[in-house]
Design a protein around this motif. Structure first.
Motif, mmCIF file in Angstrom:
data_model
loop_
_atom_site.group_PDB
_atom_site.id
_atom_site.type_symbol
_atom_site.label_atom_id
_atom_site.label_comp_id
_atom_site.label_asym_id
_atom_site.label_seq_id
_atom_site.Cartn_x
_atom_site.Cartn_y
_atom_site.Cartn_z
ATOM 1 N N LYS A 49 12.065 -4.947 -13.664
ATOM 2 C CA LYS A 49 11.641 -4.295 -12.598
ATOM 3 C C LYS A 49 10.304 -4.730 -12.252
ATOM 4 O O LYS A 49 9.294 -4.725 -13.117
ATOM 5 C CB LYS A 49 11.773 -2.757 -12.904
ATOM 6 C CG LYS A 49 11.381 -2.021 -11.523
ATOM 7 C CD LYS A 49 11.868 -0.389 -11.912
ATOM 8 C CE LYS A 49 10.779 0.128 -12.894
ATOM 9 N NZ LYS A 49 10.738 1.620 -13.039
ATOM 10 N N LEU A 50 9.995 -4.906 -11.025
ATOM 11 C CA LEU A 50 8.478 -5.053 -10.548
ATOM 12 C C LEU A 50 8.289 -3.951 -9.327
ATOM 13 O O LEU A 50 9.238 -4.073 -8.359
ATOM 14 C CB LEU A 50 8.317 -6.514 -10.096
ATOM 15 C CG LEU A 50 7.055 -6.731 -9.597
ATOM 16 C CD1 LEU A 50 5.779 -6.604 -10.482
ATOM 17 C CD2 LEU A 50 6.863 -8.107 -9.009
ATOM 18 N N GLN A 51 7.195 -3.293 -9.417
ATOM 19 C CA GLN A 51 7.090 -2.136 -8.215
ATOM 20 C C GLN A 51 5.402 -2.136 -7.876
ATOM 21 O O GLN A 51 4.797 -2.790 -8.705
ATOM 22 C CB GLN A 51 7.641 -0.835 -8.428
ATOM 23 C CG GLN A 51 6.690 -0.386 -9.628
ATOM 24 C CD GLN A 51 7.547 1.038 -10.118
ATOM 25 O OE1 GLN A 51 8.638 1.261 -10.143
ATOM 26 N NE2 GLN A 51 6.700 2.071 -10.110
ATOM 27 N N TYR A 52 5.370 -1.540 -6.741
ATOM 28 C CA TYR A 52 4.092 -1.042 -6.420
ATOM 29 C C TYR A 52 3.959 0.320 -6.048
ATOM 30 O O TYR A 52 4.782 0.909 -5.672
ATOM 31 C CB TYR A 52 3.658 -1.866 -5.107
ATOM 32 C CG TYR A 52 2.239 -1.195 -4.494
ATOM 33 C CD1 TYR A 52 0.925 -1.758 -5.008
ATOM 34 C CD2 TYR A 52 2.622 -0.377 -3.514
ATOM 35 C CE1 TYR A 52 -0.012 -1.112 -4.476
ATOM 36 C CE2 TYR A 52 1.283 0.318 -3.078
ATOM 37 C CZ TYR A 52 -0.067 -0.183 -3.437
ATOM 38 O OH TYR A 52 -1.124 0.284 -2.859
ATOM 39 N N SER A 53 3.138 1.256 -6.884
ATOM 40 C CA SER A 53 2.986 2.563 -6.643
ATOM 41 C C SER A 53 1.557 3.021 -6.240
ATOM 42 O O SER A 53 0.572 2.285 -6.629
ATOM 43 C CB SER A 53 2.968 3.169 -8.176
ATOM 44 O OG SER A 53 4.348 2.693 -8.675
ATOM 45 N N GLN A 54 1.565 4.083 -5.346
ATOM 46 C CA GLN A 54 0.295 4.542 -5.084
ATOM 47 C C GLN A 54 0.399 6.022 -4.998
ATOM 48 O O GLN A 54 1.175 6.608 -4.627
ATOM 49 C CB GLN A 54 -0.289 4.086 -3.582
ATOM 50 C CG GLN A 54 -1.292 4.324 -3.024
ATOM 51 C CD GLN A 54 -1.839 3.749 -1.863
ATOM 52 O OE1 GLN A 54 -1.827 2.661 -1.783
ATOM 53 N NE2 GLN A 54 -2.806 4.627 -1.016
#
Length: 167
Positions: A49-54
């Motif tokens: 899994k690869l994600q961008y979180s903010q």
């Protein structure tokens, strides 16, 4: 064995007021990413899994420091059907990039020690399954491990157990 890719997104917002101190705060978080499952054999699956979180926190009353944290974690894991009644899994997650910004203090810092290790199991009883996870990771919304110090603990085990019954 076929592969399976999934694109996902999540958005959350909360606005709350502390009745005692009269402080009002708004918190917003979102993430977008892609996950992949690859069958290694009929009993074992590898997942990535690869994600961008903010995450953004804003104090509305009284006006004070706004904070923004951004993370790009990657997760690698394995799941194995050990028996007809037991599935075990393990994963490792690490931030490839992270930034924690305090708007008023004008600071930018990279989040250190962002490695999460999790292990879990599912017990299957016919149509009923009980799933539990222990580890250093969070609930998956934002992968920030600055307060964990790499400790593998059972502190939040009961918040990470679920039961499923299929009708």
């Amino acid at each position: 064995f076929p592969s399976h890719d999934t694109v996902f997104a999540q958005y959350g917002m909360v606005d709350f007021e502390d009745k005692k101190s009269k402080k009002e705060t708004e918190a917003t978080n979102y993430l977008v990413g892609v996950g992949r499952q690859d069958k290694i054999n009929d009993k074992t699956t590898m997942f990535t899994k690869l994600q961008y979180s903010q995450e953004e926190n804003s104090a509305l009353k009284p006006k004070s420091k706004d904070q923004t944290a951004q993370f790009v974690p990657v997760t690698l894991g394995l799941e194995h059907d050990a028996a007809s009644w037991l599935t075990v899994r393990g994963s490792v997650s690490q931030n490839l990039w992270s930034k924690d910004k305090d708007k008023f203090a004008k600071t930018n810092k990279t989040t250190p020690d962002s490695t999460n290790v999790n292990v879990g199991a599912t017990l299957k009883f016919g149509e009923l399954s009980i799933d539990g996870v222990v580890g250093t990771g969070t609930n998956g919304t934002v992968v920030n491990t600055t307060s964990e110090n790499g400790a593998f603990t059972l502190d939040n085990l009961m918040t990470r157990v679920s039961m499923t019954y299929r009708f």
